[in-house]
Design a protein around this motif. Structure first.
Motif, PDB file in Angstrom:
ATOM      1  N   ILE A 131     -31.486  -4.586  30.696  1.00 36.16           N
ATOM      2  CA  ILE A 131     -32.822  -5.104  30.413  1.00 36.16           C
ATOM      3  C   ILE A 131     -33.062  -6.123  29.754  1.00 36.16           C
ATOM      4  O   ILE A 131     -32.368  -6.165  28.751  1.00 36.16           O
ATOM      5  CB  ILE A 131     -33.672  -3.850  29.709  1.00 36.16           C
ATOM      6  N   LEU A 132     -33.792  -7.221  30.182  1.00 36.50           N
ATOM      7  CA  LEU A 132     -34.151  -8.500  29.389  1.00 36.50           C
ATOM      8  C   LEU A 132     -35.125  -8.010  28.086  1.00 36.50           C
ATOM      9  O   LEU A 132     -36.186  -7.290  28.394  1.00 36.50           O
ATOM     10  CB  LEU A 132     -34.578  -9.251  30.477  1.00 36.50           C
ATOM     11  N   TRP A 133     -34.589  -8.517  27.054  1.00 37.89           N
ATOM     12  CA  TRP A 133     -35.556  -8.191  25.955  1.00 37.89           C
ATOM     13  C   TRP A 133     -35.879  -9.813  25.506  1.00 37.89           C
ATOM     14  O   TRP A 133     -35.095 -10.397  24.901  1.00 37.89           O
ATOM     15  CB  TRP A 133     -34.836  -7.470  24.674  1.00 37.89           C
ATOM     16  N   GLU A 134     -37.073 -10.043  25.596  1.00 38.00           N
ATOM     17  CA  GLU A 134     -37.764 -11.271  25.145  1.00 38.00           C
ATOM     18  C   GLU A 134     -38.172 -11.332  23.748  1.00 38.00           C
ATOM     19  O   GLU A 134     -39.410 -10.933  23.646  1.00 38.00           O
ATOM     20  CB  GLU A 134     -38.587 -12.173  26.193  1.00 38.00           C
ATOM     21  N   GLU A 135     -37.580 -11.964  22.768  1.00 35.93           N
ATOM     22  CA  GLU A 135     -38.053 -11.904  21.222  1.00 35.93           C
ATOM     23  C   GLU A 135     -38.760 -13.252  20.994  1.00 35.93           C
ATOM     24  O   GLU A 135     -38.102 -14.121  21.258  1.00 35.93           O
ATOM     25  CB  GLU A 135     -37.009 -11.546  20.328  1.00 35.93           C
ATOM     26  N   LYS A 136     -39.949 -13.400  20.783  1.00 36.58           N
ATOM     27  CA  LYS A 136     -40.633 -14.836  20.290  1.00 36.58           C
ATOM     28  C   LYS A 136     -40.614 -14.939  18.763  1.00 36.58           C
ATOM     29  O   LYS A 136     -40.696 -14.091  18.145  1.00 36.58           O
ATOM     30  CB  LYS A 136     -41.940 -14.712  20.941  1.00 36.58           C
ATOM     31  N   ARG A 137     -40.886 -16.298  18.264  1.00 35.32           N
ATOM     32  CA  ARG A 137     -40.983 -16.421  16.948  1.00 35.32           C
ATOM     33  C   ARG A 137     -42.545 -16.707  16.672  1.00 35.32           C
ATOM     34  O   ARG A 137     -43.231 -17.090  17.143  1.00 35.32           O
ATOM     35  CB  ARG A 137     -40.226 -17.957  16.725  1.00 35.32           C
ATOM     36  N   GLN A 138     -42.831 -15.778  15.706  1.00 32.25           N
ATOM     37  CA  GLN A 138     -44.184 -16.050  15.345  1.00 32.25           C
ATOM     38  C   GLN A 138     -44.576 -16.563  13.923  1.00 32.25           C
ATOM     39  O   GLN A 138     -45.470 -16.744  13.305  1.00 32.25           O
ATOM     40  CB  GLN A 138     -45.051 -14.474  15.371  1.00 32.25           C
ATOM     41  N   ASN A 139     -43.504 -17.405  13.395  1.00 30.08           N
ATOM     42  CA  ASN A 139     -43.525 -18.221  12.210  1.00 30.08           C
ATOM     43  C   ASN A 139     -42.462 -19.019  11.893  1.00 30.08           C
ATOM     44  O   ASN A 139     -41.658 -19.190  12.948  1.00 30.08           O
ATOM     45  CB  ASN A 139     -43.753 -16.990  10.894  1.00 30.08           C
ATOM     46  N   ASN A 140     -42.266 -19.593  10.596  1.00 38.90           N
ATOM     47  CA  ASN A 140     -41.278 -20.496  10.739  1.00 38.90           C
ATOM     48  C   ASN A 140     -40.172 -19.849   9.967  1.00 38.90           C
ATOM     49  O   ASN A 140     -39.430 -20.574   9.057  1.00 38.90           O
ATOM     50  CB  ASN A 140     -41.787 -21.477   9.917  1.00 38.90           C
ATOM     51  N   VAL A 141     -39.614 -18.568  10.455  1.00 35.67           N
ATOM     52  CA  VAL A 141     -38.473 -17.952  10.238  1.00 35.67           C
ATOM     53  C   VAL A 141     -37.564 -17.971  11.223  1.00 35.67           C
ATOM     54  O   VAL A 141     -37.831 -17.740  12.310  1.00 35.67           O
ATOM     55  CB  VAL A 141     -38.948 -16.510   9.769  1.00 35.67           C
ATOM     56  N   ILE A 142     -36.477 -18.668  10.914  1.00 30.48           N
ATOM     57  CA  ILE A 142     -35.542 -19.075  12.036  1.00 30.48           C
ATOM     58  C   ILE A 142     -34.303 -18.255  12.121  1.00 30.48           C
ATOM     59  O   ILE A 142     -33.570 -18.202  11.408  1.00 30.48           O
ATOM     60  CB  ILE A 142     -35.296 -20.685  12.088  1.00 30.48           C
ATOM     61  N   ARG A 143     -34.227 -17.634  13.441  1.00 37.62           N
ATOM     62  CA  ARG A 143     -33.222 -16.723  13.439  1.00 37.62           C
ATOM     63  C   ARG A 143     -31.899 -17.624  13.759  1.00 37.62           C
ATOM     64  O   ARG A 143     -31.736 -18.430  14.426  1.00 37.62           O
ATOM     65  CB  ARG A 143     -33.401 -15.791  14.708  1.00 37.62           C
ATOM     66  N   GLY A 144     -30.562 -17.126  12.989  1.00 42.03           N
ATOM     67  CA  GLY A 144     -29.581 -18.026  13.467  1.00 42.03           C
ATOM     68  C   GLY A 144     -29.365 -19.182  12.733  1.00 42.03           C
ATOM     69  O   GLY A 144     -28.799 -19.984  12.971  1.00 42.03           O
ATOM     70  N   LEU A 145     -30.404 -19.661  11.795  1.00 42.88           N
ATOM     71  CA  LEU A 145     -30.434 -20.787  11.142  1.00 42.88           C
ATOM     72  C   LEU A 145     -29.098 -21.351  10.514  1.00 42.88           C
ATOM     73  O   LEU A 145     -28.718 -20.559   9.871  1.00 42.88           O
ATOM     74  CB  LEU A 145     -31.584 -20.908  10.141  1.00 42.88           C
ATOM     75  N   LYS A 146     -28.453 -22.119  10.952  1.00 39.18           N
ATOM     76  CA  LYS A 146     -26.998 -22.745  10.341  1.00 39.18           C
ATOM     77  C   LYS A 146     -27.306 -23.741   9.235  1.00 39.18           C
ATOM     78  O   LYS A 146     -26.800 -23.739   8.255  1.00 39.18           O
ATOM     79  CB  LYS A 146     -26.238 -23.407  11.379  1.00 39.18           C
ATOM     80  N   GLN A 147     -28.327 -24.426   9.484  1.00 40.11           N
ATOM     81  CA  GLN A 147     -28.701 -25.599   8.350  1.00 40.11           C
ATOM     82  C   GLN A 147     -30.024 -25.535   7.854  1.00 40.11           C
ATOM     83  O   GLN A 147     -31.219 -25.546   8.577  1.00 40.11           O
ATOM     84  CB  GLN A 147     -28.688 -26.849   9.026  1.00 40.11           C
ATOM     85  N   ARG A 148     -29.842 -25.164   6.517  1.00 41.17           N
ATOM     86  CA  ARG A 148     -31.250 -24.858   5.698  1.00 41.17           C
ATOM     87  C   ARG A 148     -32.043 -26.408   5.627  1.00 41.17           C
ATOM     88  O   ARG A 148     -33.219 -26.447   5.522  1.00 41.17           O
ATOM     89  CB  ARG A 148     -31.078 -24.272   4.384  1.00 41.17           C
ATOM     90  N   ASP A 149     -31.236 -27.355   5.728  1.00 43.33           N
ATOM     91  CA  ASP A 149     -31.952 -28.674   5.510  1.00 43.33           C
ATOM     92  C   ASP A 149     -32.983 -29.065   6.741  1.00 43.33           C
ATOM     93  O   ASP A 149     -33.750 -29.589   6.476  1.00 43.33           O
ATOM     94  CB  ASP A 149     -31.007 -29.852   5.746  1.00 43.33           C
ATOM     95  N   VAL A 150     -32.903 -28.455   7.849  1.00 46.33           N
ATOM     96  CA  VAL A 150     -33.788 -28.791   9.019  1.00 46.33           C
ATOM     97  C   VAL A 150     -35.037 -27.894   9.001  1.00 46.33           C
ATOM     98  O   VAL A 150     -35.859 -27.988   9.814  1.00 46.33           O
ATOM     99  CB  VAL A 150     -33.123 -28.504  10.300  1.00 46.33           C
ATOM    100  N   TRP A 151     -35.029 -26.890   7.911  1.00 44.47           N
ATOM    101  CA  TRP A 151     -36.234 -26.227   7.901  1.00 44.47           C
ATOM    102  C   TRP A 151     -37.636 -26.652   7.841  1.00 44.47           C
ATOM    103  O   TRP A 151     -38.218 -26.295   8.640  1.00 44.47           O
ATOM    104  CB  TRP A 151     -36.008 -25.085   6.797  1.00 44.47           C
ATOM    105  N   SER A 152     -37.898 -27.726   7.153  1.00 45.00           N
ATOM    106  CA  SER A 152     -38.988 -28.283   6.840  1.00 45.00           C
ATOM    107  C   SER A 152     -39.344 -29.126   8.272  1.00 45.00           C
ATOM    108  O   SER A 152     -40.668 -28.893   8.543  1.00 45.00           O
ATOM    109  CB  SER A 152     -38.867 -29.441   5.848  1.00 45.00           C
ATOM    110  N   ARG A 153     -38.286 -29.565   8.926  1.00 46.49           N
ATOM    111  CA  ARG A 153     -38.983 -30.174  10.297  1.00 46.49           C
ATOM    112  C   ARG A 153     -39.387 -29.267  11.056  1.00 46.49           C
ATOM    113  O   ARG A 153     -40.383 -29.316  11.932  1.00 46.49           O
ATOM    114  CB  ARG A 153     -37.708 -31.112  10.649  1.00 46.49           C
ATOM    115  N   LYS A 154     -38.578 -28.057  11.199  1.00 45.79           N
ATOM    116  CA  LYS A 154     -39.077 -27.142  12.138  1.00 45.79           C
ATOM    117  C   LYS A 154     -40.566 -26.372  11.735  1.00 45.79           C
ATOM    118  O   LYS A 154     -41.100 -25.920  12.725  1.00 45.79           O
ATOM    119  CB  LYS A 154     -38.012 -25.856  12.068  1.00 45.79           C
TER     120      LYS A 154
END
Ligand SMILES: Cc1cc2nc3c(=O)[nH]c(=O)nc-3n(C[C@H](O)[C@H](O)[C@H](O)COP(=O)(O)OP(=O)(O)OC[C@H]3O[C@@H](n4cnc5c(N)ncnc54)[C@H](O)[C@@H]3O)c2cc1C
Length: 512
Positions: free
Chosen positions: A126-149
């Motif tokens: 079963i496909l589970w599509e999870e969408k993002r509803q804020n600027n909380v980023i799953r699997g974020l590797k680099q905290r430095d890109v957060w502001s750009r996101k």
């Protein structure tokens, strides 16, 4: 089966109870006939941090949403019991469907349930599509890109109310045993009962929730940006004035009745309007402060997203055993109860607790002071006080709550150790004693309760114990890691900072 052959979208509503700017719902609508689900699985609905007031808020939001969705012939059902069993039954019913939801950074139980669902979807194709509803980023590797996101996310247009494919409800879905009747068919008290909430035993904060939450939210938005925000920056710290000058939008953000992007757009248009009118510098700086806090919202939730264990484990491991996390001893038990009951003998602490119990809200500074008192002066483990406050805050958002609780308890290793003095706060924040008199009805002018601790000695003791932990080289190394994982990159970058780092300077790393 009437619709089993068609594409089915199961929309799992979590904390996204809205039609506007709801990406998961829009995708569900675009890809099939939409059926809404709201889970009452124990891992979501019967956890120790969730109280009646939260349930009533969510159910009111859900009820309003369900009523609006009937206009589009989109049903919402409640899934009682084990959610995996519900999914299995749905698979038998429809054979195929796609599951839609938003990514959620909730409490640890919701994280466990999400993991189970992920596993089930995988093994059942079963496909589970999870969408993002804020600027909380799953699997974020680099905290430095957060502001750009952040800029990318907030810069996108809000999504309109979806166009639903004309739904034909499968008769077999109705009144079956594994799902409830459609939510909009319940009468209100029946809905509460079905969800295990005793309508005769509601607390005052639940009772005072208005019937039309969406209307209330719109009124708050308008009044905040048009009038109330003018002195937001200067009045947010006073328990008396903050009630008017803060936005009071947090319960709507937490339940997802309001998307953070929609709120951000409102803020931008209020700022633009201000520029086109006679310029009001006070309001302008208030709006800037407000914008910062919307950043903080996501910045904090990102911490729990990165490390779900922050609900029960210290951010800096050196603090793990500094307070007693196990069974409380008799003295701790007594302190905790007196604090919970507003009987500490410190008038502002007791007033804040009484106010919070009644209203479900209190401003930031008083939240911080309540935690600081429990963690530092009473030397209680933050998990005990944190859970009590979680149950009282109508806007309980685990991703903000637990990192804030840790910050005010001095266990992050990267923030200033700040011990609030409730007597000084009383003089500074309530100089006319209006708030404190009102919320200490029986204990004024002198508290009827004896002070349960010596303020000076207990503050000094806490400060020494917390600072003692910071003296080792190992502490600094671990703090650097905490900073890399969780710290704000707003000011200097870490390379510059780490050159400065010494034990005493560590406190500067993630200053709000
Ligand atoms: C110990 C402690 C626990 C807290 N727990 C929660 C919680 O469970 N849920 C919650 O929403 N807020 C929490 N906060 C942050 C803050 O106190 C509330 O967001 C704020 O008081 C809510 O009222 P408001 O909507 O009028 O806020 P406003 O001042 O109008 O701010 C607008 C929004 O910005 C965000 N925000 C504001 N301040 C902060 C902050 N310091 N950190 C992160 N985001 C912020 C919130 O989403 C808030 O709704 C906590 C603070 C402390 C000290």
């Amino acid at each position: 089966m009437m619709i089993a052959a068609k594409k089915i979208s199961i929309m799992w509503f979590k904390k996204d109870l809205r039609l506007y700017d709801n990406e998961a719902l829009s995708s569900a609508a675009a890809n099939g006939f939409t059926v809404g689900l709201f889970s009452l699985d124990n891992l979501r609905w019967n956890t120790s941090d969730l109280s009646t007031r939260h349930k009533v808020l969510l159910l009111k939001g859900l009820y309003e949403l369900a009523k609006r969705l009937t206009g589009y012939r989109v049903p919402i059902y409640l899934a009682r019991g084990n959610f995996i069993d519900t999914l299995t039954r749905l698979k038998q019913e429809f054979e195929e469907f796609t599951l839609y939801s938003h990514q959620e950074t909730g409490n640890y139980s919701s994280y466990l349930l999400d993991n189970k669902v992920r596993k089930w979807c995988k093994s059942n194709h079963i496909l589970w599509e999870e969408k993002r509803q804020n600027n909380v980023i799953r699997g974020l590797k680099q905290r430095d890109v957060w502001s750009r996101k952040w800029k990318e996310f907030m810069g996108k247009e809000c999504l309109k109310i979806p166009v639903f494919q004309s739904n034909v409800c499968n008769p077999q879905m109705k009144n079956n045993q594994f799902l409830s009747p459609e939510v909009h068919d319940f009468e209100w008290n029946g809905l509460l009962k079905f969800c295990g909430v005793d309508h005769l035993a509601l607390d005052s904060a639940s009772k005072s929730l208005p019937n039309n939450l969406n209307e209330t939210m719109k009124r708050l938005l308008t009044s905040f940006f048009q009038e109330r925000s003018v002195n937001y920056r200067t009045e947010m710290s006073s328990p008396l004035k903050a009630e008017y000058s803060c936005s009071r939008l947090s319960p709507f953000l937490t339940s997802g009745m309001l998307s953070i992007r929609a709120l951000h757009k409102e803020l931008l248009s209020a700022s633009e309007e201000l520029k086109s009118k006679e310029f009001n510098a006070t309001k302008f700086s208030s709006l800037r402060s407000f914008e910062k806090r919307l950043h903080w919202r996501c910045h904090f939730i990102q911490k729990l997203e990165f490390e779900p264990q922050l609900e029960f484990r210290c951010m800096h491991v050196n603090y793990e055993h500094v307070r007693n996390q196990n069974k409380l001893n008799a003295q701790e038990e007594e302190f905790l109860n007196l604090w919970k009951e507003g009987k500490t003998g410190f008038p502002l602490i007791d007033a804040c607790m009484n106010y919070l119990k009644t209203t479900g809200w209190i401003n930031f500074r008083m939240r911080a002071m309540l935690v600081s008192f429990a963690s530092n002066n009473l030397w209680l483990h933050w998990t005990h006080s944190g859970e009590h406050l979680a149950r009282l805050f109508l806007d309980y958002e685990p991703g903000i709550h637990w990192p804030q609780i840790q910050m005010q308890s001095g266990t992050t290793g990267i923030n200033t150790i700040r011990i609030y003095n409730p007597e000084k706060q009383f003089i500074d924040q309530d100089p006319d004693q209006i708030f404190t008199r009102k919320w200490n009805p029986n204990g004024w002018p002198h508290s009827e309760f004896d002070k349960i601790v010596d303020l000076k000695k207990s503050s000094q003791g806490a400060r020494e114990k917390l600072w003692a932990m910071r003296k080792s080289k190992k502490f600094v190394d671990l703090a650097k890691k905490v900073y890399l994982d969780h710290g704000s990159r707003k000011r200097k970058n870490f390379k510059q900072k780490s050159q400065l780092v010494s034990n005493s300077q560590l406190e500067l790393l993630d200053k709000q």
